[in-house]
Design an enzyme around this catalytic site. Sequence first.
Site, PDB file in Angstrom:
ATOM      1  N   ASP A   1      13.967   4.207  -1.193  1.00  0.00           N
ATOM      2  CA  ASP A   1      14.274   2.680  -0.454  1.00  0.00           C
ATOM      3  C   ASP A   1      13.986   1.661  -0.986  1.00  0.00           C
ATOM      4  OD1 ASP A   1      16.236   1.617   0.873  1.00  0.00           O
ATOM      5  OD2 ASP A   1      15.410   1.309   2.475  1.00  0.00           O
TER       6      ASP A   1
ATOM      7  N   GLU B   1      11.082   6.753   1.420  1.00  0.00           N
ATOM      8  CA  GLU B   1      11.333   6.735   3.099  1.00  0.00           C
ATOM      9  C   GLU B   1      11.975   8.219   3.336  1.00  0.00           C
ATOM     10  OE1 GLU B   1      15.081   4.867   5.884  1.00  0.00           O
ATOM     11  OE2 GLU B   1      14.187   3.520   3.714  1.00  0.00           O
TER      12      GLU B   1
END
Length: 494
Positions: free
Chosen positions: A57, A63
């Site tokens: 991210d 993430e």
Amino acid sequence: MERRVFGVETEFGLAHHGQGRRGLAPDEAARYLFRPVIDWGRSSNVFIPNGSRLYLDVGSHPEYATAECDDLLDLIASDRAGELIMHDLGQRAEAAMGADGLPGSVYLLKNNIDSQGNSYGSHENYLIPRTTHFRRLSTVLLPFLVTRQIIAGAGRIVPATEDAPAHYAFSQRADHMWEGISSATTRSRPIINTRDEPHADASVHRRLHVIVGDSNMSETTQLVRFGATDLVLRMIEAGQPLGDHELENPISAIRHISHDLSGRATVRTRDGKRVTAVDVQAALLEKARRFVARHGAHHDRVEQVLDLWGRAVEAVATGDHSLIDREIDWAIKKRLIDEVAARSGLDLGAPRLDQIDFAYHDIHPERGLFHLLVRRGRAERLLDDARLRRAITDPPATTRAVVRGRFLSAARAHGVGHTVDWVHHKLVDRPLEAVMVKDPFVTEDPRIETLLARLGGELLELNPAEREAQSVPLALSERYVRTQPAAPPEPPLV
């Protein structure tokens, strides 16, 4: 009651500490971390066979977004699987760095704030009916979310400033929220994000995107965090009167509440009343109990959610944190910090206590302090290791994630190019035959079976070892476990 689909997106803190030299910058460490992902999926943004999404991210934060789930334990298992996947990637990155002459340690933290004060999130997604009146939903839900930190916060040591000494707070995210409701996510973080991407039939569903939550290490904290929110949403959707707790200034309120562990901090409602977080949570809890008594439990963990919700509110109201200091993150961590501070004669501003605060969130199963507390019987678990290992490779069996996982596994087994997202399934050489699966509750789709069958012969049914070989990571197989060195003796509890 109607089934609900939910999921959670978790951003991890990443750091590399070098041996005898400065560690790598986060963006360089992230490139090492995601090498196996790119080798596997030719991208740093991939869906994996357990139905979840793995990606880098903004800000080089790794993430992991869980597959869509309709069961709380499946959701928690899928989220915990993300920790195991990230840990394996971290171990691989550490080895690759060492091979390149960059020895050191990779740290992955499931928290929400780094040592420089930067914040990263844990976002919840709840699929709600399109008919839900969003204004009414936000009027009730905002006060609940502002005060939910007393039952589900991760806790943190707040550094000393000119105006206040170092102190302990309920939440890591509270000081980083800037709006009540907004379409932004990074520029101006709101408590509720209004971007409407249901990844489903938009005429029937909309997505509620909650940005305010703290990342949780404790499975029992996750249970009350997601379970209580689900109950409040169900009451709103059913038209249950929930009282008027609308806050005059939600952002001021969330900060004020976070910094007062006594639970007596008052905030102003729009009609001029002064209320505490305990007042709001206790009122909504009582409504939830009556709602369940009238309509029945919609899953087998409802009573556990209500019990833990009630004990957390009581713990804050009475100051007796022992009611929850094995089950709620902020209380588990505070107990540890208080013990170390008392034993060593340290003030909360001491660097050693800051290290403990961060080490609590280290996802390394041998090094992380939360995991050490679990092994010492000082923190509860809901799930066993076997269920977590299954969640690394197997999607939840009761949502369309199982369709996505089957498509990915079969396409890879046949060696053909393919793309997927939450809804779409496409073979690269058959773009006109792409299949959209909008219903999040389906567990099979004849169109997918037909599409894959055209690749030649019958579909491959993968055995567990083959599924393992297609997963990211390739960890926790029997071979991997057997070849690990014996675990060193556990250090004394810090």
